[in-house]
Design a protein around this motif. Structure first.
Motif, PDB file in Angstrom:
ATOM      1  N   PHE A  67     -17.774   0.304   5.816  1.00 47.45           N
ATOM      2  CA  PHE A  67     -18.602  -0.832   5.403  1.00 47.45           C
ATOM      3  C   PHE A  67     -19.998  -0.402   4.991  1.00 47.45           C
ATOM      4  O   PHE A  67     -20.926  -1.193   5.009  1.00 47.45           O
ATOM      5  CB  PHE A  67     -18.627  -1.909   6.501  1.00 47.45           C
ATOM      6  CG  PHE A  67     -17.264  -2.220   7.031  1.00 47.45           C
ATOM      7  CD1 PHE A  67     -16.379  -2.977   6.278  1.00 47.45           C
ATOM      8  CD2 PHE A  67     -16.828  -1.708   8.239  1.00 47.45           C
ATOM      9  CE1 PHE A  67     -15.094  -3.211   6.720  1.00 47.45           C
ATOM     10  CE2 PHE A  67     -15.538  -1.946   8.690  1.00 47.45           C
ATOM     11  CZ  PHE A  67     -14.672  -2.706   7.930  1.00 47.45           C
TER      12      PHE A  67
ATOM     13  N   SER B 133      -6.698  -9.289   0.277  1.00 45.89           N
ATOM     14  CA  SER B 133      -7.081  -8.868   1.630  1.00 45.89           C
ATOM     15  C   SER B 133      -8.561  -8.528   1.706  1.00 45.89           C
ATOM     16  O   SER B 133      -9.228  -8.813   2.703  1.00 45.89           O
ATOM     17  CB  SER B 133      -6.256  -7.649   2.059  1.00 45.89           C
ATOM     18  OG  SER B 133      -4.903  -8.005   2.182  1.00 45.89           O
ATOM     19  N   GLN B 134      -9.082  -7.915   0.644  1.00 46.12           N
ATOM     20  CA  GLN B 134     -10.516  -7.604   0.636  1.00 46.12           C
ATOM     21  C   GLN B 134     -11.345  -8.875   0.702  1.00 46.12           C
ATOM     22  O   GLN B 134     -12.360  -8.937   1.395  1.00 46.12           O
ATOM     23  CB  GLN B 134     -10.885  -6.852  -0.650  1.00 46.12           C
ATOM     24  CG  GLN B 134     -10.803  -5.369  -0.549  1.00 46.12           C
ATOM     25  CD  GLN B 134     -11.718  -4.696  -1.571  1.00 46.12           C
ATOM     26  OE1 GLN B 134     -12.883  -4.503  -1.327  1.00 46.12           O
ATOM     27  NE2 GLN B 134     -11.165  -4.331  -2.705  1.00 46.12           N
TER      28      GLN B 134
ATOM     29  N   ILE C 170     -11.942   3.675   2.210  1.00 44.91           N
ATOM     30  CA  ILE C 170     -12.355   3.180   3.524  1.00 44.91           C
ATOM     31  C   ILE C 170     -11.555   1.944   3.915  1.00 44.91           C
ATOM     32  O   ILE C 170     -11.804   1.342   4.941  1.00 44.91           O
ATOM     33  CB  ILE C 170     -13.874   2.884   3.565  1.00 44.91           C
ATOM     34  CG1 ILE C 170     -14.265   1.857   2.494  1.00 44.91           C
ATOM     35  CG2 ILE C 170     -14.655   4.167   3.367  1.00 44.91           C
ATOM     36  CD1 ILE C 170     -15.711   1.404   2.577  1.00 44.91           C
ATOM     37  N   GLY C 171     -10.599   1.563   3.091  1.00 45.66           N
ATOM     38  CA  GLY C 171      -9.747   0.431   3.443  1.00 45.66           C
ATOM     39  C   GLY C 171      -9.253  -0.432   2.300  1.00 45.66           C
ATOM     40  O   GLY C 171      -8.225  -1.082   2.431  1.00 45.66           O
TER      41      GLY C 171
ATOM     42  N   THR D 100      -3.757  -6.500  -2.193  1.00 42.16           N
ATOM     43  CA  THR D 100      -4.849  -5.785  -1.523  1.00 42.16           C
ATOM     44  C   THR D 100      -6.208  -6.398  -1.869  1.00 42.16           C
ATOM     45  O   THR D 100      -7.108  -6.432  -1.029  1.00 42.16           O
ATOM     46  CB  THR D 100      -4.826  -4.297  -1.898  1.00 42.16           C
ATOM     47  OG1 THR D 100      -4.845  -4.179  -3.321  1.00 42.16           O
ATOM     48  CG2 THR D 100      -3.606  -3.606  -1.343  1.00 42.16           C
TER      49      THR D 100
ATOM     50  N   GLY E 175     -11.144 -10.328   4.156  1.00 41.21           N
ATOM     51  CA  GLY E 175     -11.951  -9.515   5.065  1.00 41.21           C
ATOM     52  C   GLY E 175     -13.434  -9.783   4.897  1.00 41.21           C
ATOM     53  O   GLY E 175     -14.186  -9.822   5.882  1.00 41.21           O
TER      54      GLY E 175
ATOM     55  N   VAL F 251     -10.159   7.046   6.274  1.00 41.60           N
ATOM     56  CA  VAL F 251     -11.423   6.626   6.869  1.00 41.60           C
ATOM     57  C   VAL F 251     -11.183   5.269   7.523  1.00 41.60           C
ATOM     58  O   VAL F 251     -10.790   4.320   6.845  1.00 41.60           O
ATOM     59  CB  VAL F 251     -12.545   6.526   5.812  1.00 41.60           C
ATOM     60  CG1 VAL F 251     -13.842   6.063   6.449  1.00 41.60           C
ATOM     61  CG2 VAL F 251     -12.739   7.868   5.110  1.00 41.60           C
ATOM     62  N   GLY F 252     -11.399   5.206   8.816  1.00 40.94           N
ATOM     63  CA  GLY F 252     -11.092   3.985   9.566  1.00 40.94           C
ATOM     64  C   GLY F 252     -12.166   2.925   9.464  1.00 40.94           C
ATOM     65  O   GLY F 252     -12.783   2.545  10.446  1.00 40.94           O
ATOM     66  N   GLY F 253     -12.413   2.475   8.241  1.00 43.15           N
ATOM     67  CA  GLY F 253     -13.473   1.493   7.998  1.00 43.15           C
ATOM     68  C   GLY F 253     -14.817   2.187   7.974  1.00 43.15           C
ATOM     69  O   GLY F 253     -14.986   3.275   8.528  1.00 43.15           O
TER      70      GLY F 253
ATOM     71  N   ARG G 124       0.815  -1.217   0.000  1.00 44.53           N
ATOM     72  CA  ARG G 124       0.000   0.000   0.000  1.00 44.53           C
ATOM     73  C   ARG G 124       0.848   1.266   0.000  1.00 44.53           C
ATOM     74  O   ARG G 124       1.763   1.392   0.814  1.00 44.53           O
ATOM     75  CB  ARG G 124      -0.911   0.012   1.236  1.00 44.53           C
ATOM     76  CG  ARG G 124      -2.017  -0.988   1.146  1.00 44.53           C
ATOM     77  CD  ARG G 124      -2.726  -1.175   2.469  1.00 44.53           C
ATOM     78  NE  ARG G 124      -3.522  -2.390   2.392  1.00 44.53           N
ATOM     79  CZ  ARG G 124      -4.819  -2.401   2.064  1.00 44.53           C
ATOM     80  NH1 ARG G 124      -5.464  -1.281   1.868  1.00 44.53           N
ATOM     81  NH2 ARG G 124      -5.460  -3.546   1.963  1.00 44.53           N
TER      82      ARG G 124
END
Lengths: 213, 749
Positions: free
Chosen positions: B252, B646-647, B478-479, B643, B650, B248-250, B18
């Protein structure tokens, strides 16, 4: 830790430089107020509120944060987390719940991991606090930070400082000997993006790399 | 090394770490509550303690007198928000109704509705004073019980007004044609409301820089949308409102709506003439910023004994508030996933005295897939067929809803890859047949799909004096790693190494981009970045003069601080000379990139996923452990394997929460949640997360966008919950149709 820290100038922009003696003086004032007849108190209520509050709300505190020594005066109800974020502007330590349920606020106090939202700042007098901002060696990232980058141990990044501080402590504590053990001892740090397997991989790599953490 | 990479291959597809990773691992990334502004003060919200009624009195004297308090704002003294009055009957998509007008009047619509904001010089003082506000209510009988009120559900107004709305009832073939099949099933599925609970608490700093100039540092997924909303609220030109959401810390989904606390902070800043910071508490994250609504569904399904679907009827009732009509695409997957000749869907919403929901990852589709993919598994079991085989027999190579070809569909490849990786051959047809000590072992699968959407977006690209390129677009991250993907896309488009490119987002001053939602950011903003880079290159080519005039743009490179050609030799021109040719200015372009409407008309465009789960269920305690997951996606081009992977991981872990642990528990006596923190409401933790193997088909779909991407965020979770519930059935023979499947449900089933 050493309570006899030599007097230091307060770190820049870090509040008042109050002494214990000063505090005691104010405490006597409070005692006097408590003994004063009711009507007097009432008459002076508006002004007194501020005076009383100022006396109550400031307690001297010495802290070493990331190697920097602070002489502060803080309200006794201020948590270590809010002190770091709101007064010292060390916002790398995150607030996720304020109840010690999520681990986003994890810092090291005298080398041990602590949920900084669950501990009052005044309880840390004379202690050494390390936050995420103090983990790297100058420009050189800590091996755990490098491993998180490599394994993509985060997405939004909000829980990340807490995860990293916890991960370092997890290895230091000797709780990183297997995947299962890491998962158990990291379960106090929630990642809503679900980066868990990547975080565990990062910890395993640092652990097996044998570098000093 | 990066130069090497460019010669060898493309940046797209690389496992680039990242670009903002260093900021995140060092604590230097600034989230919305972390900006230092001179004179900043703190606001704490007071919430109502009844679910419905009126405030009859609100005593703020003690709070106002408390040390450090600058203002206590309620409906009695709040300045009027100009836009509130105009919104008496708004009709603003996607929701219909009235976003809660904070401090507008004495009416209470839900428990913990913000009724006062206490502003003080320190957080501690504001928090203390907030407890001194005393309120009395004329409470009215509230309705929060979903089951007791289900019969009140209604067709959303947008469907009533617009016959073409996808929320209308749908039938193909014969209505309820499933009834004519030799094998039939009927089953009802319910899940409780789920809270997004990003780790970052919803936060805003509101700052009136002048009486008519507002700046907010806000946790949102749409900086431009938020700018428009607040400009409208306050009767300001849009460019007088600045919205910053750099990190933005998450979210969803819960940043896709503007919430009462944001306007409360803006009012607080107006009243005190100071920048006001409001950070919600975790409890308030359950009541003030949306949730995946509790939903009841019924599937009726008919099939032949040899595994051909005859029909599916899918009915759904989703919860909303009494003041906004929240809708989502719960029944969409049922319309297009399988080759059933007779399909009927029916979608209704139920207004309760609870705050408004908002889309949560895999909105609607994740809910619908739980019912549909569970029912598919149930039918496969009824006819004694492997559920993977049953799905293959009902596979469709065209969209049966729209009668159009798919732009691309590689779902069968996903099936194969997933089955191989999970070890599907170990799965026994008969439930309860695999045992390891006290644990029963089972395997399940669930399919997901989500529209491969692309919207319009603008991007700016500028070549700076130092030879680097900066790109800007008002999207957010957002992540998923938006900036990283954009840099990779730009690298290929420009022929410039990734470390010479910076992408900036999260600022309403940047060119227009839509919200980060609906898995469409790379499709939309990535296309704009690509186009902006190509336009920049064209401009450089023009500035380069005659020696570059006849060169194909893709032959141009920007390496080594000069414009040149991929092939050796040929013309070269330094950036300094190009700048001279541009009168010494930064060389920049801003473009708008739009999807091709006619292509989108001719094809049906979806991402697809399939999730496989291996679970173990403890025979004595009912505990369910997901021991392995494989998630496979047909999401077009994968811009960054790392990444994107990772999505997917998650999403799978989010789906474990949906299936096993997450559910808001309402105490209907008070209309208040019992679950209001992370100790009561369980999101998955490290110990719950199994290894998740990810497979991408990674074949481009250039009908969706020139990059060939289709979107990942939603399909990462859609279909995960039924994969797990189906695996629990396979392990135990127990079919549990209510989420979350906690151990008590397993034991009692």
């Amino acid at each position: 830790m050493d309570n006899e820290m030599p007097p230091q100038p307060a770190a820049e922009g870090c509040g008042h430089n109050e002494t214990r003696r000063n505090f005691l003086k104010q405490s006597s004032l409070l005692t006097a107020l408590a003994l004063a007849p009711g009507p007097i108190l009432k008459a002076a209520e508006a002004e007194l509120d501020e005076t009383v509050a100022a006396a109550f709300e400031k307690v001297p505190l010495k802290l070493d944060v990331n190697g920097k020594k602070y002489k502060l005066s803080v309200e006794p109800r201020t948590t270590l987390l809010d002190l770091l974020r709101e007064q010292l502007h060390l916002t790398g330590t995150k607030k996720g719940c304020d109840y010690g349920q999520c681990g986003a606020c994890t810092v090291h106090v005298d080398g041990k991991r602590v949920n900084s939202c669950l501990t009052l700042a005044v309880m840390q007098d004379g202690k050494k606090v390390t936050t995420i901002e103090g983990l790297a060696d100058g420009d050189k990232l800590h091996p755990m930070q490098e491993a998180f980058l490599k394994h993509d141990g985060f997405q939004c990044g909000y829980c990340t400082p807490g995860q990293i501080m916890s991960a370092v402590a997890c290895i230091r504590e000797g709780h990183a000997d297997s995947e299962g053990e890491i998962k158990e001892y990291m379960s106090g740090n929630i990642c809503r993006c679900g980066a868990y397997p990547n975080i565990v991989a990062a910890i395993q790599e640092v652990k097996s790399g044998g570098q000093k953490v | 090394m990066k130069e090497q990479l460019l010669q060898d291959g493309k940046a797209v597809g690389d496992r680039l770490s990242r670009v903002d990773g260093r900021l995140k691992v060092t604590g230097a990334a600034k989230y919305s509550a972390e900006y230092e502004l001179p004179g900043l003060v703190h606001g704490v919200l007071v919430g109502s303690t009844v679910a419905k009624g009126r405030i009859t009195s609100i005593d703020t004297k003690a709070a106002e007198r408390a040390p450090g308090v600058l203002a206590v704002i309620t409906h009695l003294n709040s300045p009027k928000v100009p836009g509130f009055a105009a919104k008496s009957n708004p009709d603003e998509p996607p929701t219909i109704g009235q976003p809660l007008r904070v401090f507008y009047d004495e009416k209470i619509y839900f428990n913990d509705q913000p009724i006062a904001l206490v502003v003080a010089d320190t957080l501690e003082r504001a928090r203390y004073a907030a407890r001194l506000v005393k309120t009395q209510y004329a409470a009215e009988q509230h309705r929060t019980n979903f089951e007791a009120n289900k019969s009140r559900a209604f067709l959303p107004t947008q469907a009533k007004r617009n016959p073409k709305s996808a929320q209308n009832d749908y039938t193909r073939g014969q209505a309820d044609g499933y009834q004519n099949a030799p094998v039939k099933l009927e089953a009802e599925y319910v899940h409780e409301s789920e809270m997004h609970n990003p780790m970052e608490l919803q936060s805003i700093i509101a700052h009136w820089e002048a009486p008519d100039r507002l700046t907010v540092y806000d946790k949102v997924q749409a900086v431009k949308g938020t700018q428009r909303a607040f400009a409208k609220d306050w009767g300001l030109p849009e460019d007088h409102v600045k919205v910053i959401a750099t990190f933005v810390g998450g979210a969803f989904g819960n940043g896709l709506h503007n919430w009462p606390h944001e306007t409360a902070a803006i009012i607080g800043a107006k009243v005190t003439n100071r920048p006001v910071k409001v950070v919600l508490t975790r409890e308030q994250m359950f009541t003030m910023v949306g949730y995946r609504p509790k939903t009841w569904q019924r599937i009726q399904m008919g099939a032949t004994k040899d595994g051909k679907l005859v029909g599916i009827s899918h009915e759904s009732v989703g919860q909303t508030s009494t003041y906004e009509e929240f809708t989502e695409s719960t029944v969409q997957q049922t319309r297009m996933m399988y080759a059933a000749p007779n399909v009927s869907t029916r979608y209704r919403i139920l207004g309760l005295d609870i705050s408004t929901p908002i889309w949560m990852r895999g909105p609607g589709e994740a809910t619908g897939a739980f019912a549909l993919e569970s029912a598919i598994d149930e039918m496969a079991h009824l006819i004694g067929m492997d559920p993977l085989e049953f799905r293959l027999r009902n596979h469709t190579d065209t969209d049966p809803e729209k009668n159009k070809p798919w732009s691309t569909k590689y779902l069968k490849e996903c099936f194969q890859a997933g089955a191989d990786r999970i070890g599907w051959n170990k799965r026994q047809l008969k439930p309860g047949a695999l045992r390891e000590g006290d644990w029963l072992v089972g395997y399940g699968m669930g399919v997901g799909t989500f529209g491969a959407n692309r919207g319009s977006a603008k991007a700016r690209a500028a070549l700076l004096a130092d030879g680097s390129v900066v790109l800007q677009s008002a999207t957010t991250d957002i992540g998923p790693g938006t900036g990283t993907a954009m840099v990779q896309i730009a690298s290929d488009a420009l022929g410039l190494p990734t470390d010479k490119i910076r992408f900036e987002l999260g600022n309403s001053l940047f060119p227009q981009a839509p919200s980060q939602g609906g898995s469409s950011t790379v499709n939309t903003v990535g296309s704009a970045v690509n186009d902006a880079c190509l336009a920049l290159k064209k401009k450089l080519q023009e500035l380069g003069g005659t020696s570059f005039a006849n060169v194909q743009p893709e032959q141009l490179t920007l390496t080594g601080g000069q414009l040149g050609l991929k092939a050796n030799g040929g013309p070269r021109m330094s950036f300094a000379d190009l700048r001279k040719a541009n009168n010494g200015q930064d060389i920049e372009v801003t473009i708008e990139s739009k999807p091709d409407g006619s292509t989108r008309q001719n094809y049906s465009m979806y991402s697809f996923s399939v999730h496989f789960a291996e679970v173990k269920v403890h025979t004595m305690t009912g505990e369910v452990r997901v021991t392995k997951m494989v998630s496979c996606a047909d999401a077009g081009t994968i811009v960054n394997q790392k990444t994107a992977g990772s999505q997917m991981i998650g999403g799978a872990i989010g789906g474990i929460g949906m299936a096993l642990t997450e559910g808001a528990v309402m105490d209907d006596r008070f209309g208040r949640y019992v679950t209001k923190d992370l100790a009561d409401y369980h999101v998955p933790v490290h110990a719950d997360a199994p290894p998740v193997e990810v497979f991408f088909v990674n074949k481009p779909d250039t009908l969706v966008d020139p990059l060939g991407t289709k979107g990942i965020g939603e399909i990462a979770i859609i279909g995960v919950a039924p994969a797990i519930t189906n695996a629990i059935f396979n392990a135990t023979g127990k079919r549990i149709r209510e989420l979350p499947i906690t151990p008590d449900k397993v034991l009692l089933a």
